[in-house]
Design a protein around this motif. Structure first.
Motif, PDB file in Angstrom:
ATOM      1  N   PRO A 113      -7.699  -8.309   6.741  1.00  0.00           N
ATOM      2  CA  PRO A 113      -6.589  -7.389   6.995  1.00  0.00           C
ATOM      3  C   PRO A 113      -6.379  -7.132   8.472  1.00  0.00           C
ATOM      4  O   PRO A 113      -7.288  -7.273   9.293  1.00  0.00           O
ATOM      5  N   TRP A 114      -5.144  -6.748   8.774  1.00  0.00           N
ATOM      6  CA  TRP A 114      -4.835  -6.328  10.135  1.00  0.00           C
ATOM      7  C   TRP A 114      -5.483  -4.973  10.395  1.00  0.00           C
ATOM      8  O   TRP A 114      -5.344  -4.039   9.614  1.00  0.00           O
ATOM      9  N   THR A 115      -6.201  -4.907  11.498  1.00  0.00           N
ATOM     10  CA  THR A 115      -6.872  -3.691  11.938  1.00  0.00           C
ATOM     11  C   THR A 115      -6.444  -3.404  13.373  1.00  0.00           C
ATOM     12  O   THR A 115      -5.754  -4.228  14.004  1.00  0.00           O
ATOM     13  N   LEU A 116      -6.851  -2.265  13.893  1.00  0.00           N
ATOM     14  CA  LEU A 116      -6.563  -1.969  15.299  1.00  0.00           C
ATOM     15  C   LEU A 116      -7.066  -3.084  16.210  1.00  0.00           C
ATOM     16  O   LEU A 116      -6.352  -3.523  17.118  1.00  0.00           O
ATOM     17  N   ASP A 117      -8.280  -3.545  15.963  1.00  0.00           N
ATOM     18  CA  ASP A 117      -8.851  -4.572  16.831  1.00  0.00           C
ATOM     19  C   ASP A 117      -8.034  -5.860  16.790  1.00  0.00           C
ATOM     20  O   ASP A 117      -7.829  -6.507  17.830  1.00  0.00           O
ATOM     21  N   ARG A 118      -7.558  -6.240  15.598  1.00  0.00           N
ATOM     22  CA  ARG A 118      -6.760  -7.470  15.491  1.00  0.00           C
ATOM     23  C   ARG A 118      -5.418  -7.310  16.195  1.00  0.00           C
ATOM     24  O   ARG A 118      -4.931  -8.242  16.845  1.00  0.00           O
ATOM     25  N   VAL A 119      -4.787  -6.142  16.042  1.00  0.00           N
ATOM     26  CA  VAL A 119      -3.513  -5.907  16.730  1.00  0.00           C
ATOM     27  C   VAL A 119      -3.725  -5.907  18.238  1.00  0.00           C
ATOM     28  O   VAL A 119      -2.931  -6.477  18.999  1.00  0.00           O
ATOM     29  N   TYR A 120      -4.802  -5.285  18.696  1.00  0.00           N
ATOM     30  CA  TYR A 120      -5.096  -5.270  20.131  1.00  0.00           C
ATOM     31  C   TYR A 120      -5.373  -6.681  20.657  1.00  0.00           C
ATOM     32  O   TYR A 120      -5.048  -7.008  21.796  1.00  0.00           O
ATOM     33  N   ALA A 121      -5.989  -7.514  19.840  1.00  0.00           N
ATOM     34  CA  ALA A 121      -6.230  -8.902  20.248  1.00  0.00           C
ATOM     35  C   ALA A 121      -4.919  -9.670  20.370  1.00  0.00           C
ATOM     36  O   ALA A 121      -4.765 -10.524  21.258  1.00  0.00           O
ATOM     37  N   LEU A 122      -3.969  -9.372  19.489  1.00  0.00           N
ATOM     38  CA  LEU A 122      -2.660 -10.021  19.535  1.00  0.00           C
ATOM     39  C   LEU A 122      -1.847  -9.512  20.721  1.00  0.00           C
ATOM     40  O   LEU A 122      -1.154 -10.291  21.388  1.00  0.00           O
ATOM     41  N   GLY A 148       3.193  -4.413  15.899  1.00  0.00           N
ATOM     42  CA  GLY A 148       1.826  -4.064  15.519  1.00  0.00           C
ATOM     43  C   GLY A 148       1.786  -3.048  14.392  1.00  0.00           C
ATOM     44  O   GLY A 148       0.972  -3.157  13.467  1.00  0.00           O
ATOM     45  N   ARG A 149       2.666  -2.063  14.454  1.00  0.00           N
ATOM     46  CA  ARG A 149       2.723  -1.037  13.409  1.00  0.00           C
ATOM     47  C   ARG A 149       3.074  -1.660  12.056  1.00  0.00           C
ATOM     48  O   ARG A 149       2.478  -1.317  11.029  1.00  0.00           O
ATOM     49  N   ALA A 150       4.040  -2.582  12.053  1.00  0.00           N
ATOM     50  CA  ALA A 150       4.407  -3.259  10.809  1.00  0.00           C
ATOM     51  C   ALA A 150       3.241  -4.094  10.279  1.00  0.00           C
ATOM     52  O   ALA A 150       2.968  -4.112   9.071  1.00  0.00           O
TER      53      ALA A 150
END
Length: 236
Positions: A113-122, A148-150
């Protein structure tokens, strides 16, 4: 491969003013599709119809095999449809981190799943600005935050309305890079944007509408070979 979204001959109106006239298209799971046309031709109304924000007068809309055109917008969202709206519409008085976690969910039951860490990596810029308020961000940062929110809802289908509208060239490139990464990950995506050449490189299939009617559809190679379509209906 089965269609995750199927739009069948939909008609939508605002009061007495009809906007869509029998629009049909479908998107296969894991594919990137576009909805193209000049401003005011019905693209956003099509998206609003899919999302349950505008009730259709005729036709049907199926998502993952379930008819959704009589569902409410929150019911459609819970099924796994996420929107990056035109104008971004982030929460100005919440921090970047708060914007991201406000609606976090795992709607497609992803094993990764998308997490804060994954969004920050993107989007590393979002991590740098994690404690800044939404109204302290540039337009490009706001668009990254909206994407990122989506993604934090872990959607089956991600929709971007005017994906790079009003962004500086370098920021646009960052958004295109992000969308290419999402495609490589298998994220099913529907994009509205005007940069046809970039969309040809990114997307698998394209639908062009003019005055609320379907006027052309095909894959990227067919659109590449049809510059007259670009000029006649998209204004490129």
């Amino acid at each position: 491969m089965s269609a995750i979204l199927r739009v069948e001959n939909i008609e939508t109106a605002y009061g007495e003013s009809q906007v869509l006239f029998g629009v049909s298209f479908e998107i296969e799971a894991g594919k990137v599709a576009t909805l193209l046309g000049r401003n005011g031709m019905g693209k956003t109304t099509t998206v609003r119809s899919i999302l349950g924000l505008n009730r259709i007068k005729a036709g049907r809309i199926f998502f993952n095999g379930v008819q959704i055109d009589r569902l409410t917008a929150d019911q459609v969202a819970r099924m796994g449809v996420a929107i990056v709206p035109e104008g971004r519409q982030i929460f100005p008085n919440l921090s970047v981190k708060e914007n991201l976690i406000a609606f976090a969910a795992n709607r497609c039951a992803s094993k990764q799943p998308w997490t804060l860490d994954r969004v920050y990596a993107l989007f590393p810029r979002l991590q740098e600005r994690a404690h800044n308020m939404g109204n302290q961000l540039s337009g490009g940062e706001q668009q990254m935050l909206a994407i990122g929110r989506a993604l934090m809802t872990n959607p089956h289908l991600l929709i971007l309305d005017e994906a790079t509208e009003g962004l500086a060239p370098l920021v646009r490139e960052e958004i295109w890079r992000c969308l290419a990464e999402l495609r490589a990950m298998g994220q099913t995506t529907l994009i509205i944007d005007k940069y046809v050449q970039r969309l040809i490189e990114l997307a698998d299939q394209h639908t062009v509408i003019e005055r609320g009617k379907l006027v052309w559809s095909g894959d990227s190679e067919a659109l590449r070979q049809a510059p007259d379509i670009w000029h006649r209906y998209i204004g490129v």
